[in-house]
Design a protein around this motif. Structure first.
Motif, mmCIF file in Angstrom:
data_model
loop_
_atom_site.group_PDB
_atom_site.id
_atom_site.type_symbol
_atom_site.label_atom_id
_atom_site.label_comp_id
_atom_site.label_asym_id
_atom_site.label_seq_id
_atom_site.Cartn_x
_atom_site.Cartn_y
_atom_site.Cartn_z
ATOM 1 N N PHE A 9 -6.709 -7.341 -7.413
ATOM 2 C CA PHE A 9 -8.048 -7.492 -6.840
ATOM 3 C C PHE A 9 -8.199 -6.456 -5.722
ATOM 4 N N SER A 10 -8.287 -6.919 -4.489
ATOM 5 C CA SER A 10 -8.517 -5.963 -3.405
ATOM 6 C C SER A 10 -7.374 -5.947 -2.388
ATOM 7 N N LEU A 11 -6.230 -6.480 -2.801
ATOM 8 C CA LEU A 11 -5.054 -6.499 -1.917
ATOM 9 C C LEU A 11 -4.018 -5.515 -2.430
ATOM 10 N N VAL A 12 -3.566 -4.636 -1.536
ATOM 11 C CA VAL A 12 -2.481 -3.716 -1.882
ATOM 12 C C VAL A 12 -1.266 -4.084 -1.040
ATOM 13 N N THR A 13 -0.146 -4.300 -1.687
ATOM 14 C CA THR A 13 1.097 -4.620 -0.968
ATOM 15 C C THR A 13 2.013 -3.411 -1.107
ATOM 16 N N PHE A 14 2.406 -2.876 0.020
ATOM 17 C CA PHE A 14 3.159 -1.609 -0.031
ATOM 18 C C PHE A 14 4.198 -1.566 1.086
ATOM 19 N N ARG A 15 5.035 -0.564 0.989
ATOM 20 C CA ARG A 15 6.023 -0.348 2.057
ATOM 21 C C ARG A 15 6.658 1.024 1.921
ATOM 22 N N LEU A 16 7.317 1.413 2.980
ATOM 23 C CA LEU A 16 8.156 2.597 2.899
ATOM 24 C C LEU A 16 9.291 2.284 1.937
ATOM 25 N N ARG A 17 9.616 3.238 1.086
ATOM 26 C CA ARG A 17 10.587 3.029 0.020
ATOM 27 C C ARG A 17 11.993 3.357 0.542
ATOM 28 N N PRO A 18 13.006 2.599 0.111
ATOM 29 C CA PRO A 18 14.375 2.982 0.471
ATOM 30 C C PRO A 18 14.722 4.302 -0.210
ATOM 31 N N ARG A 19 15.450 5.100 0.475
ATOM 32 C CA ARG A 19 15.793 6.398 -0.109
ATOM 33 C C ARG A 19 17.097 6.340 -0.894
ATOM 34 N N TYR A 20 17.913 5.285 -0.654
ATOM 35 C CA TYR A 20 19.155 5.143 -1.417
ATOM 36 C C TYR A 20 19.514 3.661 -1.439
ATOM 37 N N GLU A 21 20.319 3.293 -2.385
ATOM 38 C CA GLU A 21 20.848 1.936 -2.475
ATOM 39 C C GLU A 21 21.482 1.524 -1.145
ATOM 40 N N GLY A 22 21.258 0.295 -0.749
ATOM 41 C CA GLY A 22 21.949 -0.194 0.441
ATOM 42 C C GLY A 22 21.193 0.056 1.715
ATOM 43 N N GLU A 23 20.059 0.768 1.606
ATOM 44 C CA GLU A 23 19.296 1.039 2.817
ATOM 45 C C GLU A 23 18.338 -0.120 3.141
#
Lengths: 498, 498
Positions: free
Chosen positions: B415-429
């Motif tokens: 609908f009109s909700l976006v759920t986002f975040r900064l992405r981990p750059r490597y496993e374990g981060e």
């Protein structure tokens, strides 16, 4: 895209120029309504289902200008309303509107903030804390219901909500001791004059319906609950292994305006470990006048108290003050902590009030603004004068009824409610007199010149004259009395005068 | 008489000239507020308790002119508000205000009628019936939720109230079979994405807290409830002698905007004799657009459905539509018949709706007027265009986030909700990334240029960008994205770009 062809523009819902122009049209509409309302039949002569025949079956595909909508309100809706703001409305308990209450509601509705947690609108939460403390002092409650005294208040929409919340608090405090199966043993006590909301509330929270006790009252105590009748019921329950949970006391009952002895009920409640709630929905407003303050004597023994500024305190619907002595008991029963409401920033934290935990719902309007504007605009002295004007009018009505030997006052008037009826002329005429009073009330209401409601006590049909409309003046009360006499003659009651 | 010396005049609370003049002052105030709100910090930098230090400890003895009061609102209260009507408000789910919603609320507040029973204001009750039927058709619910189809609707203040009422209806239907001690065996089911109101509601009505089941969801089903995980929990309960009572399905969950499969849940509910409630508080507004209608497929298997026009339907606080397939089950659990509400005149009677029996409280505001004015003013086409504009803005934001490899969209946007975040750059981060996202959100909000909230799913801290303010335009959404990027850089997340 079917019905949403590209030529349909999305509304600009808060464009300031449109907002101001259209809002002014509504103000003008209401100005006219207040000028005319006295001339309308207080209660419409409406056939059930009439409005549905006048309106389409589905919403319009395209919008209309505000003036077209207001014209439809005028033609289709206003004629089917019962006019609660008519100066001739004496039914139920009146619900006062006022310019200040309206202004406060406009501010609240226009700002449209939602203070469910402190961070969701700090000043809205804090204004609520301030205004419930102000009201607490104004009605003369003990300091223990102030935030500074360890208690605190909240604004609900209705007494019913206040009752459900306090019942849940009392129940969960008890169940933490008894285990959840203890719910089958909990008992709630009210008088036969208590508001129906207590029985409904107890049922909602899962108290077995057979564990709701309705304790009889009588004319001897002015229809107030007596300790003797209460204790005999409570003792029997305890002897049967039941657990007294919650006691409802009322200052100003709905039917008759009766007052329960708060201090005595508080002593009984303490003895048995019950929660005492004092319901002053209507008469709480009168407590701002020192001459009524004795009605709340003993309130320091109560666990919670509620009153409705939306009834007799010039605060438009809806607004109910609830004060509790121990907010922690309330919030531990009603709190929830979903992740999406947690505050992640500095500030806030333990020292703030999150009002979502003081009520049933999560979302909530900014009611504090409304009550605050009323208090600021009229001041304590203005509100006292307003209350006293109504009480004086009711005193006049009571005195006048008493002076006419064809009528009788049924329960002693305390505030602004007069309960009266045509008097039986001889023993055994009771049934005929009930019929006559019923016809009288039907005739009064059918005239459109006043609207009153009834009550039944000791098997007597009683007419309730509740003075308390924002526009009600002495002449309306005099007219109501003339109307009662005129209709009494028409229905034959006075054809053979004593 | 102490403080009420004879010179204090009682207010004339509805004098039309005063009413109009003072109301116009409030309109002017709000006009200015809407013009300026974009320039205010969306969330104030408020210290807890600040407002209390600015206001007196007790209400004033004498009233103030309205302009003095409005100046205090401007100086003391507005700076402490979180501005839900700011075009830069993207937190929780926005609560739309509109000129039409405001006009409707003014009419309701000004008329101040209280339609608890039909006779207490026939047209107000009947308008509510008309408008809930209109909304039922508009969101595409089956005919069984219309009054003409044997069902019917009511306007509550909140989803929570709708949930409590339907829970009580379901409970009492079950207890009429099981006896009241059966309450200890009743079980309520929801997903880990359901609104907290279900757990709170179940607790309020006396369901043992240990009988509330939270069923896990996962990314694989878009965080919707799956039949397999539901049935395995229900089967285990049945095997243990418990009684499945009530299942909550959601169309547009609070945290992520996820959608449960209504038809499949309905089939499970029927198989086990459970009440199915569909909570479409937020996304219900989108269902007026045919392209979202599949989300409610299977609604004919539900017992009740609710949605909140006060969220995304331009209806100022508060307004929640509840529809039930069987009003008799609701009213038999919630009815009360005190003498003072009985109608003594002709008309009325069995064929009318007494809305007091459809809700918790007795008293109730005239909410139908507000929703009716919104529908009349904007029309179905206007509302669809409004919803689609927000969805398009959210689409743009989602697309833009996806195109920036430093970020990720966490749950698919519906609908009109976006759920986002900064992405981990490597496993374990993971932990470091959570901290970074948390800092990012704090920085975004501290700027005052936007307000967003967060959620946690699969142990990930997620930022929620909920588009839906009445004044939000594309430029505000673009600015929000620029702000996110700027603050991400400041908190160091982007210092080493991939």
């Amino acid at each position: 895209m079917g019905s949403a062809a590209p030529h349909v523009y999305a509304p600009l819902p808060l464009d300031p120029e449109t907002f101001t122009a259209e809002s002014r049209s509504v103000i003008d509409f209401l100005d006219g309504y207040y000028r005319d309302v006295e001339s309308y039949p207080v209660r419409p002569d409406a056939e059930p289902g009439r409005l549905r025949t006048l309106l389409p079956d589905a919403p319009p595909e395209h919008g209309d200008p505000v003036d077209v909508i207001l014209e439809d309100v005028r033609r289709h809706i206003v004629p089917g309303l019962t006019h609660w703001q008519s100066p001739n409305f004496f039914a139920y308990y009146p619900m006062n509107a006022s310019t200040a209450g309206f202004a406060g509601e406009m501010l609240s509705t226009g700002l449209n903030v939602v203070p469910f947690v402190w961070a969701a609108s700090p000043a809205a939460t804090e204004l609520e804390g301030v205004v419930v403390d102000w009201m607490c002092k104004l009605v003369g409650l003990p300091d223990r219901f102030l935030f500074s005294g360890g208690g605190g208040g909240v604004l609900h929409g209705s007494t019913c909500e206040a009752v459900v919340c306090t019942l849940v608090a009392a129940r969960d405090r008890a169940l933490s001791r008894l285990g959840h199966e203890g719910i089958l043993r909990l008992v709630v006590y009210a008088s036969d004059q208590s508001h129906s909301t207590f029985q409904k509330g107890a049922r909602i929270i899962g108290i077995p319906p057979c564990n709701f006790r309705v304790i009889p009252t009588s004319a001897a105590s002015g229809y107030g609950l007596t300790v003797d009748s209460l204790c005999s019921v409570v003792d029997a329950d305890v002897a049967n292994g039941l657990v007294p949970l919650y006691l409802c006391g009322t200052v100003g009952t709905t039917g008759l305006g009766a007052v329960d002895p708060v201090r005595q009920l508080g002593e009984v409640a303490r003895r048995y470990g019950m929660w005492l709630h004092v319901d002053a929905a209507y008469a709480g407003s009168a407590l701002i006048c020192p001459e009524f303050r004795d009605c709340i004597d003993g309130a320091e023994l109560a666990d919670s108290v509620s009153m409705n500024p939306h009834k007799w305190f010039l605060t438009n619907m809806d607004c109910c003050c609830l004060w509790v002595a121990s907010p922690a008991v309330l919030t531990s029963a009603l709190s929830s902590n979903p992740e999406y409401l947690n505050s992640i920033s500095q500030g806030g934290g333990a020292e703030v009030v999150d009002y979502k935990d003081w009520q049933i719902a999560l979302s909530r309007p900014f009611r504090a603004m409304k009550l605050w504007v009323v208090l600021r605009r009229y001041g304590a002295a203005g509100m006292r004068a307003y209350i006293r004007r109504h009480v004086e009018m009711a005193e006049w009505f009571e005195r006048t009824v008493r002076a006419d030997q064809r009528f009788e006052v049924v329960a002693p008037r305390r505030f602004s409610l007069v309960t009266f009826r045509l008097r039986p002329r001889y023993e055994g005429e009771q049934h005929a007199v009930d019929t006559m009073n019923r016809k009288l009330l039907v005739a009064v209401n059918a005239s459109g010149r006043a609207f009153m409601t009834h009550f039944v006590v000791d098997n007597k049909f009683v007419i309730r004259m509740a003075v308390g409309g924002a526009m009600t003046q002495m002449r309306h009360v005099r007219d109501a009395w003339e109307l009662v006499k005129e209709k009494a003659k028409e229905v034959g009651a006075l054809s053979t005068e004593c």
